[in-house]
Design a protein around this motif. Structure first.
Motif, mmCIF file in Angstrom:
data_model
loop_
_atom_site.group_PDB
_atom_site.id
_atom_site.type_symbol
_atom_site.label_atom_id
_atom_site.label_comp_id
_atom_site.label_asym_id
_atom_site.label_seq_id
_atom_site.Cartn_x
_atom_site.Cartn_y
_atom_site.Cartn_z
ATOM 1 N N UNK A 283 0.834 -1.210 0.000
ATOM 2 C CA UNK A 283 0.000 0.000 0.000
ATOM 3 C C UNK A 283 0.867 1.258 0.000
ATOM 4 N N UNK A 284 1.972 1.236 0.722
ATOM 5 C CA UNK A 284 2.907 2.360 0.707
ATOM 6 C C UNK A 284 3.647 2.443 -0.628
ATOM 7 N N UNK A 285 3.963 1.303 -1.193
ATOM 8 C CA UNK A 285 4.770 1.231 -2.399
ATOM 9 C C UNK A 285 4.009 1.629 -3.668
ATOM 10 N N UNK A 286 2.725 1.275 -3.762
ATOM 11 C CA UNK A 286 1.999 1.418 -5.025
ATOM 12 C C UNK A 286 1.949 2.857 -5.559
ATOM 13 N N UNK A 287 1.758 3.881 -4.745
ATOM 14 C CA UNK A 287 1.823 5.241 -5.307
ATOM 15 C C UNK A 287 3.185 5.555 -5.944
ATOM 16 N N UNK A 288 4.249 5.075 -5.315
ATOM 17 C CA UNK A 288 5.570 5.240 -5.923
ATOM 18 C C UNK A 288 5.622 4.495 -7.258
ATOM 19 N N UNK A 289 5.114 3.275 -7.275
ATOM 20 C CA UNK A 289 5.101 2.472 -8.499
ATOM 21 C C UNK A 289 4.394 3.228 -9.623
ATOM 22 N N UNK A 290 3.237 3.783 -9.331
ATOM 23 C CA UNK A 290 2.502 4.532 -10.357
ATOM 24 C C UNK A 290 3.271 5.765 -10.813
ATOM 25 N N UNK A 291 4.013 6.381 -9.909
ATOM 26 C CA UNK A 291 4.794 7.569 -10.286
ATOM 27 C C UNK A 291 5.898 7.210 -11.272
#
Length: 101
Positions: free
Chosen positions: A9-17
């Motif tokens: 959950x913490x990682x996914x916004x970074x992944x999308x960026x």
């Protein structure tokens, strides 16, 4: 990519960026479809050799997207499991129309 992510959950916004370029996303999507087709073909034909193509196709399309279009380093190198999960989450969100491709 220096921040240690403890949860997906913490990682996914970074992944999308790291996947803002539509060509990069499209290549990920195509690679994911081909992975599913290869998996299906391997199961239907009982040809285990086809399974060897899965990482080549999956990573090949994705890495071209990153190096040619996105101009960044794939998160796979630092977060292999979260990155794989991110690939399939992004694939699902593209299929459901929640994410543009």
């Amino acid at each position: 990519m220096n921040k240690p992510y403890r949860t997906f959950t913490e990682f996914y916004p970074f992944y999308l960026s790291q996947h803002q370029n539509l060509s990069c996303r499209r290549l990920h999507f195509i690679g994911s479809i081909l992975v599913l087709l290869l998996l299906g073909a391997a199961l239907l034909t009982a040809n285990g050799w086809l399974l060897l193509l899965i990482p080549l196709v999956g990573y090949g399309f994705a890495w071209v997207g990153h190096f040619v279009f996105e101009h960044n380093r794939p998160a796979t190198f630092k977060y292999p499991l979260y990155s794989l999960m991110g690939d399939w989450m992004m694939f699902a969100q593209i299929l459901t129309g929640k994410l543009k491709c």
